[in-house]
Motif scaffolding. Sequence first.
Motif, PDB file in Angstrom:
ATOM      1  N   ALA A 106       0.913  -1.099   0.230  1.00 59.55           N
ATOM      2  CA  ALA A 106      -0.126  -0.143   0.119  1.00 59.55           C
ATOM      3  C   ALA A 106       0.942   1.276   0.076  1.00 59.55           C
ATOM      4  O   ALA A 106       0.614   2.154  -0.624  1.00 59.55           O
ATOM      5  N   GLY A 107       2.011   1.098   0.587  1.00 52.74           N
ATOM      6  CA  GLY A 107       2.824   2.316   0.803  1.00 52.74           C
ATOM      7  C   GLY A 107       3.523   2.469  -0.684  1.00 52.74           C
ATOM      8  O   GLY A 107       3.681   3.670  -1.223  1.00 52.74           O
ATOM      9  N   GLY A 157      12.597  -2.534  -7.752  1.00 54.50           N
ATOM     10  CA  GLY A 157      12.980  -2.712  -6.241  1.00 54.50           C
ATOM     11  C   GLY A 157      12.347  -3.705  -5.675  1.00 54.50           C
ATOM     12  O   GLY A 157      11.477  -4.455  -6.362  1.00 54.50           O
ATOM     13  N   LEU A 158      12.878  -4.340  -4.525  1.00 54.14           N
ATOM     14  CA  LEU A 158      12.316  -5.456  -4.020  1.00 54.14           C
ATOM     15  C   LEU A 158      12.233  -5.279  -2.574  1.00 54.14           C
ATOM     16  O   LEU A 158      13.229  -4.791  -1.615  1.00 54.14           O
ATOM     17  N   MET A 177      22.204  -5.144  -5.022  1.00 54.14           N
ATOM     18  CA  MET A 177      21.032  -4.277  -4.744  1.00 54.14           C
ATOM     19  C   MET A 177      21.563  -3.165  -3.667  1.00 54.14           C
ATOM     20  O   MET A 177      22.736  -3.609  -2.894  1.00 54.14           O
ATOM     21  N   VAL A 178      20.993  -2.065  -3.539  1.00 51.80           N
ATOM     22  CA  VAL A 178      21.358  -1.072  -2.778  1.00 51.80           C
ATOM     23  C   VAL A 178      20.126  -1.190  -1.624  1.00 51.80           C
ATOM     24  O   VAL A 178      18.856  -0.979  -1.692  1.00 51.80           O
ATOM     25  N   TYR A 179      20.819  -1.318  -0.383  1.00 51.41           N
ATOM     26  CA  TYR A 179      19.708  -1.678   0.899  1.00 51.41           C
ATOM     27  C   TYR A 179      19.150  -0.166   1.283  1.00 51.41           C
ATOM     28  O   TYR A 179      20.020   0.382   1.531  1.00 51.41           O
ATOM     29  N   ALA A 180      17.813  -0.166   1.476  1.00 53.14           N
ATOM     30  CA  ALA A 180      17.449   0.839   2.137  1.00 53.14           C
ATOM     31  C   ALA A 180      16.530   0.435   3.393  1.00 53.14           C
ATOM     32  O   ALA A 180      15.599  -0.190   3.312  1.00 53.14           O
ATOM     33  N   GLY A 238       7.509   1.145   2.577  1.00 54.38           N
ATOM     34  CA  GLY A 238       6.982   0.790   1.256  1.00 54.38           C
ATOM     35  C   GLY A 238       6.924   2.073   0.378  1.00 54.38           C
ATOM     36  O   GLY A 238       7.427   2.137  -0.773  1.00 54.38           O
ATOM     37  N   GLU A 239       6.358   3.163   0.904  1.00 58.97           N
ATOM     38  CA  GLU A 239       6.463   4.645   0.083  1.00 58.97           C
ATOM     39  C   GLU A 239       8.078   5.019  -0.255  1.00 58.97           C
ATOM     40  O   GLU A 239       8.461   5.268  -1.395  1.00 58.97           O
ATOM     41  N   ARG A 240       8.863   4.846   0.721  1.00 55.46           N
ATOM     42  CA  ARG A 240      10.380   5.139   0.456  1.00 55.46           C
ATOM     43  C   ARG A 240      10.817   4.235  -0.671  1.00 55.46           C
ATOM     44  O   ARG A 240      11.550   4.756  -1.520  1.00 55.46           O
ATOM     45  N   LEU A 241      10.618   2.994  -0.690  1.00 53.41           N
ATOM     46  CA  LEU A 241      11.076   2.011  -1.636  1.00 53.41           C
ATOM     47  C   LEU A 241      10.464   2.399  -3.028  1.00 53.41           C
ATOM     48  O   LEU A 241      11.310   2.269  -4.017  1.00 53.41           O
ATOM     49  N   GLY A 242       9.136   2.683  -2.965  1.00 57.13           N
ATOM     50  CA  GLY A 242       8.635   3.233  -4.247  1.00 57.13           C
ATOM     51  C   GLY A 242       9.236   4.465  -4.807  1.00 57.13           C
ATOM     52  O   GLY A 242       9.649   4.455  -6.116  1.00 57.13           O
TER      53      GLY A 242
END
Length: 209
Positions: free
Chosen positions: A31-32, A78-79, A144-147, A192-196
Motif C-alpha cells: 500500500a505504501g 525494487g524489492l 542491490m542498494v539496501y534501504a 513501502g513509500e520510500r522504496l517506491g
Amino acid sequence: MTRPASETPYVLVLFYSRNGATREMAEQLAAGVESISGIAARLRTVPPVSTTCEAVDPEIPAEGAVYATLEDLRHCYGLALGSPTRFGNMASPLKYFLDTTSELWMNGVLADKPATAFTSTASLHGGQEATLLTMLIPLLHHGMVYAGVPYRETRLLTTQSGGTPYGTSHLAGAQADRPLDDDETTLARAQGERLGRLALAMRSLHEAT
Ligand SMILES: Cc1cc2nc3c(=O)[nH]c(=O)nc-3n(C[C@H](O)[C@H](O)[C@H](O)COP(=O)(O)O)c2cc1C
C-alpha cells in the motif's frame, strides 16, 4: 532480458508467510508503494519447502498472492523481501527461492536496484534485527542498494513493538494472534513509500540494461 514495454514499473514485494503476519506486513508495504504515483506493487509469495523432495505444490496457491517467478524478480524496479523469523534467520522457503537466482546474479540483473526487508516474530527480542540483517546479505551479493527505515520516521523512537532502522518488523506474539499495531502499520507503509520513491529515482541506473 528486455522489459515488456507496456509494463508499469513495479516493486516486487516478495514474502513467505505461514500464519499470515508477514503477509499482513507485505500488504501494508505494498500500500505504501502504491501511494507513490508511477509505480505499482507486485505481491508474490513462495511455496513451502517439503521434506519430501518429490512433493510439488499446485502452480497457483489456494489463496493469497501467487508464487514468484524469476521473471518477477528480473523486471522489478525494487524489492521488498519479507519473512517470518525462524531461529533468527529468514524462513527456508524464501532462501530456497533465492538460491535459484544464480542466473540473475551472474548477469547483474538486480544490481543498482533498491531493496528492503521486513519480518515478523513471536517474541520481541526473538531476533528481528538478526533476521533483517541476514536477509540483507544475499541482496548485497546481487548488488542491490539496501534501504532501511530512516529515523525521520519518529515512531522508531517510541514503538513498544516492531520497527527497526534495518527494516520494519512485527511482534505477532506467542500465539501468533497479535495484529499489526499503529506503529508497525505506519512504519511498514513508510518503508513501502520510500522504496517506491527510490525505485523511481534509481530507474535510470538499470533501465537501459
Ligand atoms: C521453525 C520456527 C522458528 C521460529 N523462530 C523464531 C525466533 O527465532 N524468534 C521468534 O520470535 N519467533 C520465532 N518463530 C515464530 C515466528 O517468527 C512468528 O510466529 C511469525 O510471526 C510468523 O509469521 P507468519 O504469520 O508470517 O508465518 C519461529 C517459528 C517457527 C515455525
